[in-house]
Design a protein around this motif. Structure first.
Motif, PDB file in Angstrom:
ATOM      1  N   THR A 181     -35.920  17.742 -21.812  1.00 32.20           N
ATOM      2  CA  THR A 181     -34.613  18.299 -22.123  1.00 32.20           C
ATOM      3  C   THR A 181     -33.860  17.331 -23.024  1.00 32.20           C
ATOM      4  OG1 THR A 181     -34.513  19.442 -19.990  1.00 32.20           O
ATOM      5  CG2 THR A 181     -32.441  19.169 -21.183  1.00 32.20           C
ATOM      6  N   ALA A 182     -33.314  17.840 -24.080  1.00 30.96           N
ATOM      7  CA  ALA A 182     -32.507  17.031 -24.997  1.00 30.96           C
ATOM      8  C   ALA A 182     -31.061  17.487 -24.900  1.00 30.96           C
ATOM      9  CB  ALA A 182     -33.015  17.179 -26.430  1.00 30.96           C
ATOM     10  N   TYR A 183     -30.147  16.521 -24.859  1.00 25.32           N
ATOM     11  CA  TYR A 183     -28.724  16.806 -24.760  1.00 25.32           C
ATOM     12  C   TYR A 183     -28.042  16.386 -26.055  1.00 25.32           C
ATOM     13  CZ  TYR A 183     -29.991  16.929 -19.809  1.00 25.32           C
ATOM     14  OH  TYR A 183     -30.590  17.214 -18.605  1.00 25.32           O
ATOM     15  N   PHE A 184     -27.109  17.201 -26.527  1.00 26.73           N
ATOM     16  CA  PHE A 184     -26.395  16.802 -27.732  1.00 26.73           C
ATOM     17  C   PHE A 184     -24.959  17.319 -27.714  1.00 26.73           C
ATOM     18  CE2 PHE A 184     -27.670  21.022 -29.152  1.00 26.73           C
ATOM     19  CZ  PHE A 184     -26.622  21.428 -29.984  1.00 26.73           C
ATOM     20  N   THR A 185     -24.121  16.660 -28.475  1.00 22.81           N
ATOM     21  CA  THR A 185     -22.736  17.065 -28.637  1.00 22.81           C
ATOM     22  C   THR A 185     -22.280  16.695 -30.032  1.00 22.81           C
ATOM     23  OG1 THR A 185     -20.505  16.897 -27.707  1.00 22.81           O
ATOM     24  CG2 THR A 185     -21.784  14.880 -27.775  1.00 22.81           C
ATOM     25  N   PHE A 186     -21.364  17.450 -30.580  1.00 17.57           N
ATOM     26  CA  PHE A 186     -20.802  17.135 -31.890  1.00 17.57           C
ATOM     27  C   PHE A 186     -19.664  16.142 -31.716  1.00 17.57           C
ATOM     28  CE2 PHE A 186     -23.072  20.828 -33.441  1.00 17.57           C
ATOM     29  CZ  PHE A 186     -23.329  20.487 -34.759  1.00 17.57           C
ATOM     30  N   LEU A 187     -19.728  15.037 -32.432  1.00 13.46           N
ATOM     31  CA  LEU A 187     -18.623  14.081 -32.476  1.00 13.46           C
ATOM     32  C   LEU A 187     -17.619  14.485 -33.542  1.00 13.46           C
ATOM     33  CD1 LEU A 187     -20.743  10.801 -32.245  1.00 13.46           C
ATOM     34  CD2 LEU A 187     -19.677  12.080 -30.376  1.00 13.46           C
ATOM     35  N   ARG A 188     -18.137  14.980 -34.651  1.00 15.16           N
ATOM     36  CA  ARG A 188     -17.350  15.569 -35.734  1.00 15.16           C
ATOM     37  C   ARG A 188     -18.219  16.659 -36.345  1.00 15.16           C
ATOM     38  NH1 ARG A 188     -15.447  10.028 -36.843  1.00 15.16           N
ATOM     39  NH2 ARG A 188     -17.298   9.623 -38.091  1.00 15.16           N
ATOM     40  N   ASP A 189     -17.675  17.371 -37.288  1.00 13.14           N
ATOM     41  CA  ASP A 189     -18.464  18.438 -37.905  1.00 13.14           C
ATOM     42  C   ASP A 189     -19.699  17.900 -38.610  1.00 13.14           C
ATOM     43  OD1 ASP A 189     -16.722  20.343 -36.989  1.00 13.14           O
ATOM     44  OD2 ASP A 189     -15.639  20.569 -38.886  1.00 13.14           O
ATOM     45  N   ASN A 190     -19.613  16.659 -39.096  1.00 18.26           N
ATOM     46  CA  ASN A 190     -20.744  16.080 -39.827  1.00 18.26           C
ATOM     47  C   ASN A 190     -21.460  14.997 -39.020  1.00 18.26           C
ATOM     48  OD1 ASN A 190     -18.715  14.123 -39.944  1.00 18.26           O
ATOM     49  ND2 ASN A 190     -19.439  13.341 -41.916  1.00 18.26           N
ATOM     50  N   GLU A 191     -21.183  14.911 -37.715  1.00 19.95           N
ATOM     51  CA  GLU A 191     -21.776  13.858 -36.890  1.00 19.95           C
ATOM     52  C   GLU A 191     -22.123  14.401 -35.510  1.00 19.95           C
ATOM     53  OE1 GLU A 191     -20.677   9.362 -37.381  1.00 19.95           O
ATOM     54  OE2 GLU A 191     -19.458  10.185 -35.765  1.00 19.95           O
ATOM     55  N   VAL A 192     -23.352  14.148 -35.087  1.00 13.75           N
ATOM     56  CA  VAL A 192     -23.824  14.660 -33.808  1.00 13.75           C
ATOM     57  C   VAL A 192     -24.504  13.541 -33.035  1.00 13.75           C
ATOM     58  CG1 VAL A 192     -26.047  15.403 -34.773  1.00 13.75           C
ATOM     59  CG2 VAL A 192     -25.177  16.500 -32.702  1.00 13.75           C
ATOM     60  N   ALA A 193     -24.345  13.559 -31.710  1.00 12.32           N
ATOM     61  CA  ALA A 193     -24.995  12.583 -30.834  1.00 12.32           C
ATOM     62  C   ALA A 193     -26.026  13.301 -29.983  1.00 12.32           C
ATOM     63  CB  ALA A 193     -23.965  11.893 -29.941  1.00 12.32           C
ATOM     64  N   ILE A 194     -27.217  12.701 -29.869  1.00 15.07           N
ATOM     65  CA  ILE A 194     -28.333  13.302 -29.139  1.00 15.07           C
ATOM     66  C   ILE A 194     -28.887  12.273 -28.164  1.00 15.07           C
ATOM     67  CG2 ILE A 194     -30.549  14.515 -29.376  1.00 15.07           C
ATOM     68  CD1 ILE A 194     -29.819  14.712 -32.436  1.00 15.07           C
ATOM     69  N   CYS A 195     -29.259  12.706 -26.955  1.00 18.83           N
ATOM     70  CA  CYS A 195     -29.807  11.775 -25.969  1.00 18.83           C
ATOM     71  C   CYS A 195     -30.766  12.508 -25.038  1.00 18.83           C
ATOM     72  CB  CYS A 195     -28.671  11.130 -25.165  1.00 18.83           C
ATOM     73  SG  CYS A 195     -29.212   9.732 -24.140  1.00 18.83           S
ATOM     74  N   ASN A 196     -31.693  11.766 -24.453  1.00 17.50           N
ATOM     75  CA  ASN A 196     -32.618  12.351 -23.491  1.00 17.50           C
ATOM     76  C   ASN A 196     -32.061  12.323 -22.071  1.00 17.50           C
ATOM     77  OD1 ASN A 196     -32.760   9.589 -23.099  1.00 17.50           O
ATOM     78  ND2 ASN A 196     -34.945   9.615 -22.572  1.00 17.50           N
ATOM     79  N   ASP A 197     -30.842  11.814 -21.928  1.00 18.16           N
ATOM     80  CA  ASP A 197     -30.200  11.711 -20.620  1.00 18.16           C
ATOM     81  C   ASP A 197     -28.716  12.022 -20.798  1.00 18.16           C
ATOM     82  OD1 ASP A 197     -28.944  10.786 -18.226  1.00 18.16           O
ATOM     83  OD2 ASP A 197     -30.662   9.482 -17.831  1.00 18.16           O
ATOM     84  N   ALA A 198     -28.197  12.984 -20.037  1.00 15.40           N
ATOM     85  CA  ALA A 198     -26.800  13.396 -20.194  1.00 15.40           C
ATOM     86  C   ALA A 198     -25.817  12.278 -19.884  1.00 15.40           C
ATOM     87  CB  ALA A 198     -26.512  14.600 -19.296  1.00 15.40           C
ATOM     88  N   SER A 199     -26.252  11.279 -19.096  1.00 18.50           N
ATOM     89  CA  SER A 199     -25.342  10.191 -18.740  1.00 18.50           C
ATOM     90  C   SER A 199     -24.947   9.355 -19.962  1.00 18.50           C
ATOM     91  CB  SER A 199     -25.983   9.293 -17.679  1.00 18.50           C
ATOM     92  OG  SER A 199     -27.130   8.629 -18.197  1.00 18.50           O
ATOM     93  N   CYS A 200     -25.700   9.476 -21.062  1.00 17.31           N
ATOM     94  CA  CYS A 200     -25.366   8.735 -22.288  1.00 17.31           C
ATOM     95  C   CYS A 200     -23.957   9.050 -22.771  1.00 17.31           C
ATOM     96  CB  CYS A 200     -26.361   9.076 -23.398  1.00 17.31           C
ATOM     97  SG  CYS A 200     -28.044   8.456 -23.155  1.00 17.31           S
ATOM     98  N   PHE A 201     -23.494  10.266 -22.488  1.00 18.02           N
ATOM     99  CA  PHE A 201     -22.210  10.695 -23.012  1.00 18.02           C
ATOM    100  C   PHE A 201     -21.034  10.321 -22.121  1.00 18.02           C
ATOM    101  CE2 PHE A 201     -25.416  13.823 -24.476  1.00 18.02           C
ATOM    102  CZ  PHE A 201     -25.408  13.477 -25.810  1.00 18.02           C
ATOM    103  N   PHE A 202     -21.323   9.670 -20.990  1.00 16.93           N
ATOM    104  CA  PHE A 202     -20.256   9.328 -20.057  1.00 16.93           C
ATOM    105  C   PHE A 202     -20.151   7.827 -19.818  1.00 16.93           C
ATOM    106  CE2 PHE A 202     -21.942  13.512 -18.982  1.00 16.93           C
ATOM    107  CZ  PHE A 202     -20.806  14.290 -19.129  1.00 16.93           C
ATOM    108  N   GLN A 203     -20.881   7.033 -20.601  1.00 18.09           N
ATOM    109  CA  GLN A 203     -20.809   5.590 -20.449  1.00 18.09           C
ATOM    110  C   GLN A 203     -20.082   4.980 -21.629  1.00 18.09           C
ATOM    111  OE1 GLN A 203     -25.165   5.323 -20.290  1.00 18.09           O
ATOM    112  NE2 GLN A 203     -25.100   3.996 -22.077  1.00 18.09           N
ATOM    113  N   ALA A 204     -19.717   3.700 -21.474  1.00 15.69           N
ATOM    114  CA  ALA A 204     -18.935   3.031 -22.523  1.00 15.69           C
ATOM    115  C   ALA A 204     -19.742   2.931 -23.807  1.00 15.69           C
ATOM    116  CB  ALA A 204     -18.524   1.642 -22.050  1.00 15.69           C
ATOM    117  N   SER A 205     -19.066   3.158 -24.910  1.00 15.71           N
ATOM    118  CA  SER A 205     -19.721   3.019 -26.209  1.00 15.71           C
ATOM    119  C   SER A 205     -19.528   1.600 -26.707  1.00 15.71           C
ATOM    120  CB  SER A 205     -19.116   4.009 -27.212  1.00 15.71           C
ATOM    121  OG  SER A 205     -17.803   3.614 -27.550  1.00 15.71           O
ATOM    122  N   GLY A 206     -20.167   1.315 -27.837  1.00 17.04           N
ATOM    123  CA  GLY A 206     -20.073  -0.017 -28.411  1.00 17.04           C
ATOM    124  C   GLY A 206     -18.670  -0.365 -28.885  1.00 17.04           C
ATOM    125  N   ARG A 207     -17.754   0.612 -28.914  1.00 10.13           N
ATOM    126  CA  ARG A 207     -16.382   0.348 -29.351  1.00 10.13           C
ATOM    127  C   ARG A 207     -15.637  -0.537 -28.358  1.00 10.13           C
ATOM    128  NH1 ARG A 207     -14.495   3.988 -33.247  1.00 10.13           N
ATOM    129  NH2 ARG A 207     -15.772   5.828 -33.588  1.00 10.13           N
TER     130      ARG A 207
END
Length: 351
Positions: free
Chosen positions: A153-179
Motif C-alpha cells: 500500500t502506498a500513501y500520498f498527499t498533495f503538499l501543493r498543486d505541484n508537490e506531492v509526498a508519498i510514503c509506504n507508511d501512513a505515519s510518515c505524514f504525522f511525524q516531525a519534518s526536517g523543518r
C-alpha cells in the motif's frame, strides 16, 4: 566637459547593467537553491539517508541522453500504464525534482519521497479515490492506494498543486519534518551539495552505510575497510554531468582523524594496485582493449583528498565516468558467453 559627462554616464550605465546581471543570476541561483531546500525540508527529521535528483537539470545534460541510450529500457507495468492514461502524468517528462528519505528499522523500514512536477491534481485525486481509501487528519487528505506488484500500500498527499509526498507508511505524514527538529546537520550537508543535481547523504546509523561497509562495490571484501567505513559519521556521494561525462565525488566524514588518514592511505593504495593490475601482461591479454582503455581513463581521473573542516575531517574520492566506459562495459557484458549448466554424467556401462 562633454567627454567627461559621457564617460560618467557610460560608467553609470555599465554599473547598472552589471548590477542588474548580478541580481538576475543571484536571484535565480537562490530560487533554485530555495526550491531544493524547501522540498528536502518536508522529509522526516529522523531520516538516516536522503537522496535527491533534479530531473530538470539532468534532462538538459548530454550525459543523461547517453545513459538512456545505454541502459535497457524497463517495460512499463500495467498499473503505471493505466495511471498515465488516466492522469496524463509521466515521470519521464513531468517530474522535475524528487527527494527520497529512508528511515525506520530493518524490520520496519520507511521510505518517503517528496516530488515536484507538473501534476493534474484533480485527475490524480479522482483516479486514486477509485482504488484507495480517503483519510483526513490534521487538515491533510491522504490517499491509500493498493498496489499488486509486489503487494503493498502506498500513501500520498498533495503538499501543493505541484508537490506531492508519498510514503509506504501512513505515519510518515504525522511525524516531525526536517523543518522543526534536528535539521541543521542535514541542512549543512545539503548546502555542500549546492549545484549537484544528483546526490545521496547517509548518516552513521543508516542501513545503506552499514551495507556499504559490509560489501564494497564490485564484491570486494576487506575487514579493515569495512571497519573504517563503519566508523564514518556521514557519507555523501554527489554526481554532476559535465558535458558528456559524469563527475562523481564521494566524501566520508568523521571527527576521528586517524580513521581519515587510514582511509586516505587505503584508497590511494587501491588506486595504485588497480593501475598495476591494468598494466599486468595477463590483464592486457584478457581485457578488451577498449574496456582497458576506458578503465585506464577512469583511474587517471581518480583523485583522493583529505579535508579538514575543523570539528570534522573528511576523505574524498573523485572520479569521472565517461561514455567510453559505459559503452565498453555494455559491449563487454554483451560479449560474455552465457553460463553453461552442468550436464549429467553419462551412465557408466556395466561390464
Amino acid at each position: 566637459m562633454l567627454n567627461r559627462k559621457k564617460l560618467v554616464l557610460g560608467l553609470l550605465t555599465l554599473a547598472i547593467v552589471c548590477m542588474s546581471a548580478w541580481l538576475y543570476f543571484h536571484s535565480h541561483g537562490r530560487d533554485a537553491l530555495s526550491a531544493r531546500e524547501d522540498l528536502l525540508s518536508h522529509l522526516p527529521a529522523d531520516s538516516t539517508s536522503v537522496a535527491y535528483l533534479d530531473f530538470q537539470e539532468l534532462r538538459a545534460s548530454a550525459f543523461l541522453s547517453r545513459i538512456l541510450a545505454w541502459a535497457p529500457r524497463p517495460q512499463m507495468e500495467a498499473e503505471y500504464g493505466k495511471f498515465v492514461q488516466a492522469t496524463g502524468f509521466d515521470y519521464e517528462h513531468d517530474l522535475d525534482r524528487v527527494g527520497i528519505s529512508f528511515s525506520g528499522s530493518a524490520q520496519s523500514p520507511k521510505t518517503m519521497a517528496v516530488a515536484e512536477g507538473r501534476f493534474d491534481r484533480k485527475k490524480i485525486e479522482s483516479y486514486s479515490a477509485q482504488f484507495g481509501t480517503l483519510k483526513t487528519a490534521n487538515g491533510k487528505t491522504i490517499y491509500a492506494v493498493n498496489l499488486s506488484n509486489p503487494v503493498r500500500t502506498a500513501y500520498f498527499t498533495f503538499l501543493r498543486d505541484n508537490e506531492v509526498a508519498i510514503c509506504n507508511d501512513a505515519s510518515c505524514f504525522f511525524q516531525a519534518s526536517g523543518r522543526s527538529m534536528n535539521s541543521e546537520e542535514w541542512r549543512e550537508h545539503f548546502l555542500r551539495m549546492a549545484g549537484t543535481p544528483l546526490f545521496a547523504v547517509m548518516r552513521q546509523d543508516s542501513q545503506l552505510l552499514t551495507a556499504l561497509s559490509q560489501r564494497t562495490p564490485g564484491g570486494y571484501r576487506s575487514p579493515q575497510l569495512a571497519t573504517l567505513l563503519g566508523q564514518l559519521q556521514w557519507v555523501s556521494v554527489g554526481a554532476k554531468p559535465e558535458g558528456d561525462q559524469l563527475r562523481v565525488v564521494a566524501d566520508g566524514e568523521t571527527s576521528n582523524e586517524m580513521v581519515i588518514r587510514q582511509l586516505n592511505d587505503m584508497f590511494s593504495g587501491l588506486l595504485i594496485l588497480a593501475q598495476a593490475g591494468l598494466d599486468d601482461p595477463k590483464s592486457r591479454k584478457q581485457l578488451d582493449p577498449k574496456l582497458r582503455e576506458a578503465y585506464a581513463g577512469l583511474l587517471k581521473s581518480a583523485e583522493v583528498q583529505k579535508l579538514d573542516r575543523g570539528t570534522s575531517k573528511s576523505v574524498r574520492l573523485i572520479f569521472e565516468i565517461t561514455p567510453q566506459l559505459l559503452e565498453s562495459a555494455k559491449d563487454s557484458s554483451a560479449a560474455d558467453p552465457p553460463e553453461k549448466t552442468p550436464s549429467a554424467e553419462p551412465a557408466r556401462k556395466r561390464r
